[in-house]
Design an enzyme around this catalytic site. Structure first.
Site, PDB file in Angstrom:
ATOM      1  NE  ARG A  82      38.985  31.424  39.843  1.00 47.91           N
ATOM      2  CZ  ARG A  82      37.886  31.717  40.485  1.00 47.91           C
ATOM      3  NH1 ARG A  82      37.768  32.840  41.169  1.00 47.91           N
ATOM      4  NH2 ARG A  82      36.870  30.900  40.437  1.00 47.91           N
ATOM      5  CG  HIS A 126      33.707  28.582  38.168  1.00 48.81           C
ATOM      6  ND1 HIS A 126      34.588  29.561  38.588  1.00 48.81           N
ATOM      7  CD2 HIS A 126      32.474  29.104  38.387  1.00 48.81           C
ATOM      8  CE1 HIS A 126      33.916  30.623  39.016  1.00 48.81           C
ATOM      9  NE2 HIS A 126      32.623  30.371  38.896  1.00 48.81           N
ATOM     10  CD  GLU A 171      31.972  31.598  44.846  1.00 46.71           C
ATOM     11  OE1 GLU A 171      30.795  31.362  44.532  1.00 46.71           O
ATOM     12  OE2 GLU A 171      32.454  32.744  44.854  1.00 46.71           O
ATOM     13  CG  ASN A 292      35.882  33.632  44.891  1.00 47.68           C
ATOM     14  OD1 ASN A 292      37.076  33.832  44.688  1.00 47.68           O
ATOM     15  ND2 ASN A 292      35.177  32.775  44.180  1.00 47.68           N
ATOM     16  CE1 TYR A 294      31.826  39.470  43.159  1.00 47.56           C
ATOM     17  CE2 TYR A 294      32.055  37.325  44.201  1.00 47.56           C
ATOM     18  CZ  TYR A 294      32.251  38.167  43.119  1.00 47.56           C
ATOM     19  OH  TYR A 294      32.874  37.697  41.992  1.00 47.56           O
ATOM     20  CD  GLU A 351      34.624  34.613  41.649  1.00 50.32           C
ATOM     21  OE1 GLU A 351      33.540  35.135  41.997  1.00 50.32           O
ATOM     22  OE2 GLU A 351      34.710  33.463  41.204  1.00 50.32           O
TER      23      GLU A 351
HETATM   24  C1  FCB Z   1      30.695  34.159  42.329  1.00 46.79           C
HETATM   25  C2  FCB Z   1      30.947  33.125  41.236  1.00 46.79           C
HETATM   26  C3  FCB Z   1      31.243  33.735  39.894  1.00 46.79           C
HETATM   27  C4  FCB Z   1      30.376  34.939  39.600  1.00 46.79           C
HETATM   28  C5  FCB Z   1      30.389  35.910  40.762  1.00 46.79           C
HETATM   29  C6  FCB Z   1      29.577  37.163  40.536  1.00 46.79           C
HETATM   30  O1  FCB Z   1      30.009  33.582  43.386  1.00 46.79           O
HETATM   31  O2  FCB Z   1      32.051  32.309  41.587  1.00 46.79           O
HETATM   32  O3  FCB Z   1      31.112  32.729  38.928  1.00 46.79           O
HETATM   33  O4  FCB Z   1      29.122  34.539  39.264  1.00 46.79           O
HETATM   34  O5  FCB Z   1      29.931  35.257  41.918  1.00 46.79           O
END
Ligand code: FCB
Length: 445
Positions: A82, A126, A171, A292, A294, A351
């Site tokens: 991607r 992006h 995002e 995505n 985290y 992500e």
């Molecule tokens: C996400 C973004 C990506 C990168 C990661 C760590 O929010 O989409 O570009 O910065 O975080």
């Protein structure tokens, strides 16, 4: 040394896709070459808004080293990659005539991927808006919907013969919220934020329509950043703040796009910007939900901030990555379940990754055992979600390479590959070998 353990994957589909993700501004460099126009991020960098005054001028020099980077992906064994197209590289003024050398770069990249057996997943946006469009009001201007449709048409007619997977936005909630309220660029108004949210949603819908028309058989989605938003204390005010941030962060885009209406908490604020027919224009059928993920976000009430909240302290004892993001694989599993139940679409995790300050050791090797442990736990959580019925079809690690991490510049490293920013040498980390081993093992099944 004993090889690090692989996660359970037995509940994942046989056609599950393993990949890696990057984005244009974060890796390409060559910001002044071959007729590329300026993006808003070139300007933020120039204005010193990034740590250490880092810029994207060279980044990973992927523009010139893409062949080496595709070779790395081939070594990893990923089925998909991607990436994003830099809008100002192909349309230097954001609209109007196209820049042939910019388009030719993506031709070369796509051809190299296909020749290596790697499926390109192309994301249109992006975050690197052409500055020329920002000068016209950017996403606050309703014309942005037409600008985006024009750009989507250029990309789909040029690459639609070889690319089937398209994402409209990466995002949208993050660039809208951080562009207007949270973080350093707190220089806007609620009205500007709500206008932006609505126009980006309309642009998504317009982009889907263009892609459907130009690329028969296209597989289209939008990529959302989905994290639980938790109150940083037990107070009622913080609970209300968390519910409000949750709505902006997690629902303001996928709700209108996939369910045809804004969440009730923010609907009235967006109402003044909605014209007849808009909701149907936004809610176009898509093929998948790009997720995505985290870590959970902690939030507290703050009466003086624009939206009535700000980021709160993380509770003591919460495990953190070296860059300070909470580690919580159960929250990932829960997020997958919520997205599955609320939107009912096949999910691709586009992500997930671990930010740290990796350094080569004396022997020149980069040993990132903690990243491996993180990825193992998160993939296990995804497998558990699949076991309980969540329709998850792919997992892409952020990122192939260490790269320009927005306001943190080059200090935060998310790559499976270490990049020496002086020599631009790429050094696969131990997590790179681990991921290659995982993909090989799973695909042999
Ligand atoms: C996400 C973004 C990506 C990168 C990661 C760590 O929010 O989409 O570009 O910065 O975080």
């Amino acid at each position: 040394m004993r090889a690090p353990e692989l996660p359970p994957t037995a509940s994942l589909r046989p056609d599950f896709i393993w990949g890696v993700s990057t984005s244009a501004f974060q890796i390409e460099g060559a910001t002044k070459e071959d007729g590329r126009g300026r993006s808003i991020w070139d300007v933020y960098c120039q204005n010193g808004e990034v740590k250490n005054h880092d810029t994207g001028d060279v980044a990973c020099d992927h523009y010139h080293r893409y062949r080496e980077d595709v070779a790395l992906m081939k070594r990893l064994g990923v089925q998909a990659y991607r990436f994003s197209v830099a809008w100002p590289r192909v349309l230097p003024q954001g609209q109007g005539s196209a820049n042939e050398p910019g388009l030719a770069f993506y031709d070369r990249l796509i051809d190299e991927l296909l020749a290596s057996g790697i499926e390109p997943w192309l994301c249109l946006y992006h975050w690197d808006l052409p500055q020329a469009l920002e000068d016209l009001g950017g996403w606050m201007n309703r014309e942005s919907v037409a600008w985006f449709a024009h750009y989507a048409k250029l990309i789909s007619t040029r690459f639609g013969d070889r690319v089937r997977r398209f994402a409209t936005f990466n995002e949208p909630s993050i660039f809208s919220l951080f562009g207007h309220s949270l973080g350093k660029r707190d220089r806007s108004s609620e009205d500007n934020l709500h206008r932006t949210i609505h126009h980006v949603n309309l642009a998504h819908g317009a982009g889907v329509d263009v892609l459907r028309e130009e690329v028969p058989g296209a597989s289209i989605g939008c990529i959302h950043n989905c994290q639980p938003c938790w109150p940083s204390s037990g107070s009622e005010a913080d609970a209300a703040a968390a519910a409000r941030l949750d709505t902006y962060w997690n629902n303001a885009f996928p709700d209108p796009q996939c369910r045809g209406k804004y969440p009730s908490l923010i609907g009235p604020a967006i109402e003044p910007h909605i014209q007849p027919g808009d909701m149907a224009r936004i809610c176009r059928p898509v093929d998948w939900f790009g997720l995505n993920h985290y870590s959970p976000v902690y939030v507290k009430a703050q009466a003086t901030s624009m939206l009535g909240f700000e980021f709160g302290e993380k509770p003591a004892g919460v495990p953190l990555t070296p860059i300070g993001w909470p580690i919580n694989p159960d929250a990932f599993r829960e997020t997958l379940r919520i997205v599955h139940e609320r939107y009912g679409l096949p999910i691709y995790v586009l992500e997930n990754g671990y930010g740290s300050f990796d350094k080569p050791d004396e022997a020149g090797a980069v040993i990132d055992a903690e990243r491996i442990e993180f990825l193992r736990a998160y993939i296990a959580a995804m497998n558990a979600a699949a076991r309980s019925g969540v329709d998850v079809r792919g997992y892409f690690i952020w990122s192939l390479l260490d790269n320009f991490e927005w306001e943190s510049g080059y200090s935060n490293r998310f790559g499976l590959t270490y990049v020496d920013y002086l020599s631009l040498q790429r050094i696969p980390k131990s997590s790179f070998r681990w991921y290659a081993d995982l993909i090989k093992t799973v695909r042999r099944r």
